[in-house]
Design a protein around this motif. Structure first.
Motif, PDB file in Angstrom:
ATOM      1  N   SER A 201      -8.142  -5.031  28.015  1.00  0.00           N
ATOM      2  CA  SER A 201      -8.490  -5.879  29.152  1.00  0.00           C
ATOM      3  C   SER A 201      -9.906  -6.422  28.984  1.00  0.00           C
ATOM      4  O   SER A 201     -10.750  -5.799  28.346  1.00  0.00           O
ATOM      5  CB  SER A 201      -8.388  -5.093  30.470  1.00  0.00           C
ATOM      6  OG  SER A 201      -7.069  -4.626  30.685  1.00  0.00           O
ATOM      7  N   LYS A 202     -10.148  -7.572  29.579  1.00  0.00           N
ATOM      8  CA  LYS A 202     -11.467  -8.182  29.570  1.00  0.00           C
ATOM      9  C   LYS A 202     -12.078  -8.082  30.959  1.00  0.00           C
ATOM     10  O   LYS A 202     -11.390  -8.254  31.962  1.00  0.00           O
ATOM     11  CB  LYS A 202     -11.378  -9.648  29.139  1.00  0.00           C
ATOM     12  CG  LYS A 202     -10.931  -9.842  27.700  1.00  0.00           C
ATOM     13  CD  LYS A 202     -10.882 -11.326  27.334  1.00  0.00           C
ATOM     14  CE  LYS A 202     -10.455 -11.511  25.881  1.00  0.00           C
ATOM     15  NZ  LYS A 202     -10.369 -12.943  25.517  1.00  0.00           N
ATOM     16  N   ILE A 203     -13.348  -7.771  31.014  1.00  0.00           N
ATOM     17  CA  ILE A 203     -14.040  -7.676  32.294  1.00  0.00           C
ATOM     18  C   ILE A 203     -14.249  -9.091  32.835  1.00  0.00           C
ATOM     19  O   ILE A 203     -15.011  -9.880  32.278  1.00  0.00           O
ATOM     20  CB  ILE A 203     -15.389  -6.954  32.147  1.00  0.00           C
ATOM     21  CG1 ILE A 203     -15.175  -5.544  31.584  1.00  0.00           C
ATOM     22  CG2 ILE A 203     -16.098  -6.889  33.487  1.00  0.00           C
ATOM     23  CD1 ILE A 203     -14.333  -4.640  32.458  1.00  0.00           C
ATOM     24  N   SER A 204     -13.526  -9.428  33.888  1.00  0.00           N
ATOM     25  CA  SER A 204     -13.612 -10.763  34.477  1.00  0.00           C
ATOM     26  C   SER A 204     -14.658 -10.832  35.585  1.00  0.00           C
ATOM     27  O   SER A 204     -15.067 -11.926  35.986  1.00  0.00           O
ATOM     28  CB  SER A 204     -12.249 -11.184  35.026  1.00  0.00           C
ATOM     29  OG  SER A 204     -11.734 -10.213  35.923  1.00  0.00           O
ATOM     30  N   SER A 205     -15.084  -9.693  36.106  1.00  0.00           N
ATOM     31  CA  SER A 205     -16.101  -9.661  37.147  1.00  0.00           C
ATOM     32  C   SER A 205     -16.817  -8.316  37.080  1.00  0.00           C
ATOM     33  O   SER A 205     -16.197  -7.284  36.855  1.00  0.00           O
ATOM     34  CB  SER A 205     -15.467  -9.859  38.524  1.00  0.00           C
ATOM     35  OG  SER A 205     -16.440  -9.800  39.553  1.00  0.00           O
ATOM     36  N   THR A 208     -18.458  -3.143  32.685  1.00  0.00           N
ATOM     37  CA  THR A 208     -17.693  -1.967  32.307  1.00  0.00           C
ATOM     38  C   THR A 208     -18.585  -0.726  32.424  1.00  0.00           C
ATOM     39  O   THR A 208     -19.727  -0.806  32.877  1.00  0.00           O
ATOM     40  CB  THR A 208     -17.146  -2.102  30.872  1.00  0.00           C
ATOM     41  OG1 THR A 208     -16.241  -1.018  30.606  1.00  0.00           O
ATOM     42  CG2 THR A 208     -18.271  -2.104  29.853  1.00  0.00           C
ATOM     43  N   ASP A 222      -8.085  -2.842  37.762  1.00  0.00           N
ATOM     44  CA  ASP A 222      -7.292  -3.941  37.215  1.00  0.00           C
ATOM     45  C   ASP A 222      -7.249  -5.094  38.214  1.00  0.00           C
ATOM     46  O   ASP A 222      -7.173  -4.882  39.432  1.00  0.00           O
ATOM     47  CB  ASP A 222      -5.876  -3.456  36.907  1.00  0.00           C
ATOM     48  CG  ASP A 222      -4.963  -4.576  36.472  1.00  0.00           C
ATOM     49  OD1 ASP A 222      -5.269  -5.237  35.459  1.00  0.00           O
ATOM     50  OD2 ASP A 222      -3.951  -4.815  37.164  1.00  0.00           O
ATOM     51  N   SER A 223      -7.291  -6.309  37.715  1.00  0.00           N
ATOM     52  CA  SER A 223      -7.382  -7.480  38.587  1.00  0.00           C
ATOM     53  C   SER A 223      -6.177  -7.616  39.509  1.00  0.00           C
ATOM     54  O   SER A 223      -6.324  -7.977  40.689  1.00  0.00           O
ATOM     55  CB  SER A 223      -7.538  -8.750  37.735  1.00  0.00           C
ATOM     56  OG  SER A 223      -6.454  -8.887  36.827  1.00  0.00           O
ATOM     57  N   ALA A 250     -11.107  -5.789  35.736  1.00  0.00           N
ATOM     58  CA  ALA A 250     -10.607  -6.026  34.374  1.00  0.00           C
ATOM     59  C   ALA A 250      -9.287  -6.781  34.427  1.00  0.00           C
ATOM     60  O   ALA A 250      -8.426  -6.492  35.258  1.00  0.00           O
ATOM     61  CB  ALA A 250     -10.430  -4.707  33.637  1.00  0.00           C
ATOM     62  N   THR A 251      -9.136  -7.746  33.534  1.00  0.00           N
ATOM     63  CA  THR A 251      -7.899  -8.531  33.443  1.00  0.00           C
ATOM     64  C   THR A 251      -7.248  -8.260  32.096  1.00  0.00           C
ATOM     65  O   THR A 251      -7.878  -8.418  31.053  1.00  0.00           O
ATOM     66  CB  THR A 251      -8.193 -10.033  33.583  1.00  0.00           C
ATOM     67  OG1 THR A 251      -8.845 -10.267  34.835  1.00  0.00           O
ATOM     68  CG2 THR A 251      -6.895 -10.840  33.530  1.00  0.00           C
ATOM     69  N   ASP A 253      -5.265  -8.617  28.719  1.00  0.00           N
ATOM     70  CA  ASP A 253      -5.101  -9.745  27.809  1.00  0.00           C
ATOM     71  C   ASP A 253      -3.671 -10.249  27.785  1.00  0.00           C
ATOM     72  O   ASP A 253      -3.414 -11.445  27.716  1.00  0.00           O
ATOM     73  CB  ASP A 253      -5.529  -9.343  26.391  1.00  0.00           C
ATOM     74  CG  ASP A 253      -7.029  -9.150  26.289  1.00  0.00           C
ATOM     75  OD1 ASP A 253      -7.751  -9.710  27.131  1.00  0.00           O
ATOM     76  OD2 ASP A 253      -7.478  -8.441  25.381  1.00  0.00           O
TER      77      ASP A 253
END
Length: 493
Positions: A201-205, A208, A222-223, A250-251, A253
């Motif tokens: 997952s990528k940190i969208s906001s 970490t 999780d988003s 986190a979103t 991938d």
């Protein structure tokens, strides 16, 4: 002289040259398309696997599944509610149950044992938990007297069958109304962030975890779960009465996230009441080509564990992605080989046939002093140029088809077997990768197909073009080398 004669002959026989080049181009283009689609299938499967066990992870180690003893109910989830007093009979009741997924755990020391095995680059432990929250209340029923009966009081205690004095009547209403909320929590080793499910997952906001937050009450959410529960950075999420500050969103991938909530490993162990326990060890091998031997070493030297590699997990992926991959690797590959072989044979036969029609020409050249080797070289040169022209056409067609597939990006479905790798019983053993992604198990993931063309594929196409020209030149040159000037000059085209 060689190139002048070559240019004139190709211009004079351009129709025949175009036929030979077109046949080779079709076979080469098909090889490029099949090769690029196969590469795209591999990338698509890689995305599916990454959504399950984390980037850079080559295998996972979990507790070996042990069959439950007869009558053993320890693994069954139990909810217990306190008895309330008379005045609190209708009070709201709540209970949280935090369980390791699969009910099987390993000692945290297993990570060091795995790290010490030959071929292991690094290993990190994690604890996957399932949280079930039950909230609601019991309601007492209302006692209704039979018609014509009198007496004080309308309420009855649970289980009562009559009113005052034992007179008849019925109890209506009452019962229980409980809401069950279930979500997953993953305890991550914040000192080793490069491995594990959170890397998918990528940190969208927000951010970490930091390496020093081992004991901190912080969480990454999780988003999708955050949207559903209206969570944001700096808000709080409660797990078994413990409050965690949300530091990041986190979103995933691709596909579903490995967990709804991520917390530091030590905090997860405290929530589950399992100090120094983990459910999964994520392993990265030093050499991707030696994964099999690393797996054998771990199985041999770390007892009571099950090792699952990415190849094992790939076998559980079905759906249109698996079907398309099978077609590309079997039917497509053999079809491309068959077409390519047919193109080589046709090119060779057409070149040999052209030599037959040029008997007088080659006989005259030999009479003028051309040696057999020079005649053979001339024929082979013409065939090689035809092959290179076919290769150029084939590369153009193949690149165009691959670009079209990538532009369209057809959607393929990857179905993850819900029970794969989890053995018998709840969670089972031997399926750490699948257990760490239980939210995605049994669901369909949509993957866009691409057809990447690598330099090695272009090199293969050029090699096939040269090979096609040499095959055709070999047929024709062998035929031309056998001509005798006297016999050739007696023949009429």
């Amino acid at each position: 002289m060689f190139f002048t004669y070559l240019r004139r002959e190709l211009r004079r026989r351009r129709k025949a040259a175009l036929v030979v080049a077109s046949g080779l181009a079709l076979g080469i283009a098909l090889v490029i398309v099949v090769t690029s689609v196969s590469a795209g299938m591999t990338q698509a499967q890689g995305k599916v696997l990454q959504s399950l066990y984390g980037l850079g992870t080559d295998m996972t180690v979990t507790k070996a599944q042990t069959p439950p003893a007869e009558g053993d109910t320890a693994a069954r989830p139990r909810f217990r509610f306190d008895a309330k007093g008379e005045g609190d009979a209708d009070a709201e009741q709540s209970s949280d149950l935090v369980m390791p997924q699969g009910f099987e755990t390993l000692d945290a020391a297993t990570v060091d044992k795995v790290s010490g095995q030959s071929g292991v680059a690094q290993a990190v432990g994690g604890l996957s938990l399932q949280v079930m929250k039950v909230n609601g209340q019991f309601k007492r029923g209302e006692f209704k007297r039979a018609e014509g009966q009198t007496g004080g009081g309308t309420a009855a205690k649970p289980g009562a069958t009559g009113g005052a004095g034992g007179t008849g009547g019925t109890v209506e209403g009452g019962g229980a109304d409980f809401d069950v909320n279930s979500f997953s929590v993953y305890g991550a080793d914040v000192t080793r962030p490069e491995l594990g499910p959170l890397t998918t997952s990528k940190i969208s906001s927000g951010r970490t975890f930091a390496a020093g937050e081992t004991d901190a009450a912080v969480a990454v959410v999780d988003s999708a779960y955050a949207t559903k529960n209206k969570l944001a950075v700096d808000s709080e999420v409660t797990v078994k009465s413990a409050k965690f500050k949300v530091i990041g969103i986190a979103t995933a991938d691709s596909g579903d996230a490995a967990a709804n909530v991520y917390v530091p490993l030590k905090q997860a162990q405290t929530l589950a009441g399992t100090p120094d326990k983990i459910t999964t060890v994520y392993v990265q091998a030093k050499d991707s080509q030696a994964i099999g031997s690393v797996k054998q070493a771990i199985q041999k030297n770390v007892p009571d564990t099950t090792v699952t590699t990415s190849a094992d997990l790939a076998d559980t992926v079905s759906g249109s992605l698996s079907t398309a991959a099978s077609l590309a690797s079997t039917v497509g590959t053999w079809l491309s080989y068959a077409v390519l072989l047919a193109a080589f044979l046709v090119a060779g036969l057409l070149t040999s046939s052209a030599v037959s029609r040029r008997v007088r020409e080659f006989g005259t050249l030999k009479a003028l002093g051309w040696k057999s080797g020079r005649v053979t070289g001339q024929v082979a040169g013409e065939a090689l140029v035809n092959g290179l022209i076919g290769g150029a056409l084939g590369i153009g067609l193949g690149l165009g088809a691959a670009y079209a597939i990538t532009a369209i990006s057809p959607q393929l479905t990857a179905q993850l077997a819900a029970g794969a790798g989890r053995g018998q019983g709840p969670g089972g053993g031997g399926g750490g990768m699948m257990r760490s992604a239980q939210q995605g198990a049994g669901k369909a993931l949509d993957i866009a197909l691409t057809a990447p063309v690598s330099l090695s594929t272009i090199g293969l196409a050029v090699a096939l073009a040269v090979a096609g020209g040499l095959v055709a030149g070999g047929f024709g040159g062998w035929r031309a080398s056998r001509l005798r000037p006297a016999d050739a000059l007696r023949r009429v085209e």
